[in-house]
Design an enzyme around this catalytic site. Structure first.
Site, PDB file in Angstrom:
ATOM      1  N   ASN A  42      16.516  13.748  28.104  1.00 51.59           N
ATOM      2  CA  ASN A  42      15.486  12.720  28.087  1.00 51.59           C
ATOM      3  C   ASN A  42      16.055  11.372  27.656  1.00 51.59           C
ATOM      4  OD1 ASN A  42      13.661  14.770  28.752  1.00 51.59           O
ATOM      5  ND2 ASN A  42      13.275  15.226  26.591  1.00 51.59           N
ATOM      6  N   ILE A  43      15.524  10.306  28.241  1.00 51.45           N
ATOM      7  CA  ILE A  43      16.020   8.965  27.924  1.00 51.45           C
ATOM      8  C   ILE A  43      15.191   8.297  26.832  1.00 51.45           C
ATOM      9  CG2 ILE A  43      17.006   8.640  30.225  1.00 51.45           C
ATOM     10  CD1 ILE A  43      14.555   6.947  30.949  1.00 51.45           C
ATOM     11  N   ASP A  44      14.232   9.037  26.260  1.00 47.01           N
ATOM     12  CA  ASP A  44      13.397   8.476  25.195  1.00 47.01           C
ATOM     13  C   ASP A  44      14.077   8.638  23.836  1.00 47.01           C
ATOM     14  OD1 ASP A  44      12.582  11.085  23.960  1.00 47.01           O
ATOM     15  OD2 ASP A  44      11.660  11.388  25.925  1.00 47.01           O
ATOM     16  N   HIS A  79      21.622  11.696  29.632  1.00 45.17           N
ATOM     17  CA  HIS A  79      21.257  10.742  30.682  1.00 45.17           C
ATOM     18  C   HIS A  79      21.072   9.326  30.140  1.00 45.17           C
ATOM     19  CE1 HIS A  79      19.611  14.436  33.038  1.00 45.17           C
ATOM     20  NE2 HIS A  79      20.894  14.239  33.259  1.00 45.17           N
TER      21      HIS A  79
END
Length: 228
Positions: free
Chosen positions: A88-90, A105
């Site tokens: 996740n990019i959060d 990522h």
């Protein structure tokens, strides 16, 4: 015990963040997959940056759920050596209290320059006219992995798998490589494996154990059992 935890989109979805599939496959009438590529960024940087600016705004309003919080419990990290890697990019793991999270990522809250490849923290919206603070070139983009680009920190994670006692995949679909291959690598290395997901995935058969249900419910129970 050395534990490597891999988290995927299903975990953040429980915090209200839609996955690409959950977005209905379209954004402003365009296929999301067509926006998340380096070719799309080169053709229409304004459109691609707008898309990720929207994602960044969504993420900023979201909150860590009970699974994020459980994985960050100090007692869990004290009793076991825990490494968290996420697709996740959060930043929900970090906001829950986890440290040293490996973002396979990348992170939506970082930017990088396509000219000099340096990166920096960036919690603001990006614009095609923005220039790199290092080389002054107008080649700024989110520091995330687009389709067709190589994931980050894979060598470190693959080494961690070999040294782990337990590999746990939470909320991952098992369709994105190389993460989809890691359970097989764990099996070859003799590492015990656990999958936590709401439903069967295409790699479920490779796990020694599976726990079905929402991550926000199952993960806290599992972490509690590991703490004892």
């Amino acid at each position: 015990m050395k534990i490597l935890v891999l988290t995927g989109a299903g975990l953040s979805a429980e915090s209200g963040l839609p996955t690409f599939r959950g977005m209905g496959g379209l954004w402003n009438g365009l296929r999301v997959e067509d926006l998340a590529t380096s070719d799309a960024l080169a053709r229409n940087p304004g459109l691609v940056l707008d898309f990720y600016n929207t994602r960044r705004q969504q993420i900023a309003k979201a909150h860590p759920n009970a699974a994020h919080v459980a994985l960050a419990r100090p007692q869990f990290a004290t009793k076991h050596k825990v490494i968290v890697a996420t697709q996740n990019i959060d930043d929900l793991h970090e906001r829950a209290g986890s440290s040293k999270v490996s973002h396979i990522h990348g992170s939506i809250f970082e930017a990088k320059c396509n000219a000099c490849w340096r990166s920096w923290s960036a919690s603001y919206d990006l614009d095609p006219e923005d220039t790199c603070p290092h080389c002054d070139e107008p080649a700024v983009r989110p520091n995330i992995v687009l389709f067709g680009e190589a994931p980050k920190e894979t060598r470190m994670i693959e080494q961690a798998i070999k040294k782990a006692d337990l590999f746990v995949a939470i909320g991952t679909s098992g369709t994105v490589h190389p993460a989809a291959d890691w359970v097989r690598q764990a099996k070859v290395s003799g590492v015990r494996t656990l999958e936590i997901n709401t439903a069967k995935t295409i790699v479920s058969e490779f796990f020694d154990e599976t726990l079905r249900g929402a991550a926000s419910e199952v993960v806290p129970r599992w972490v509690a059992s590991m703490i004892g």
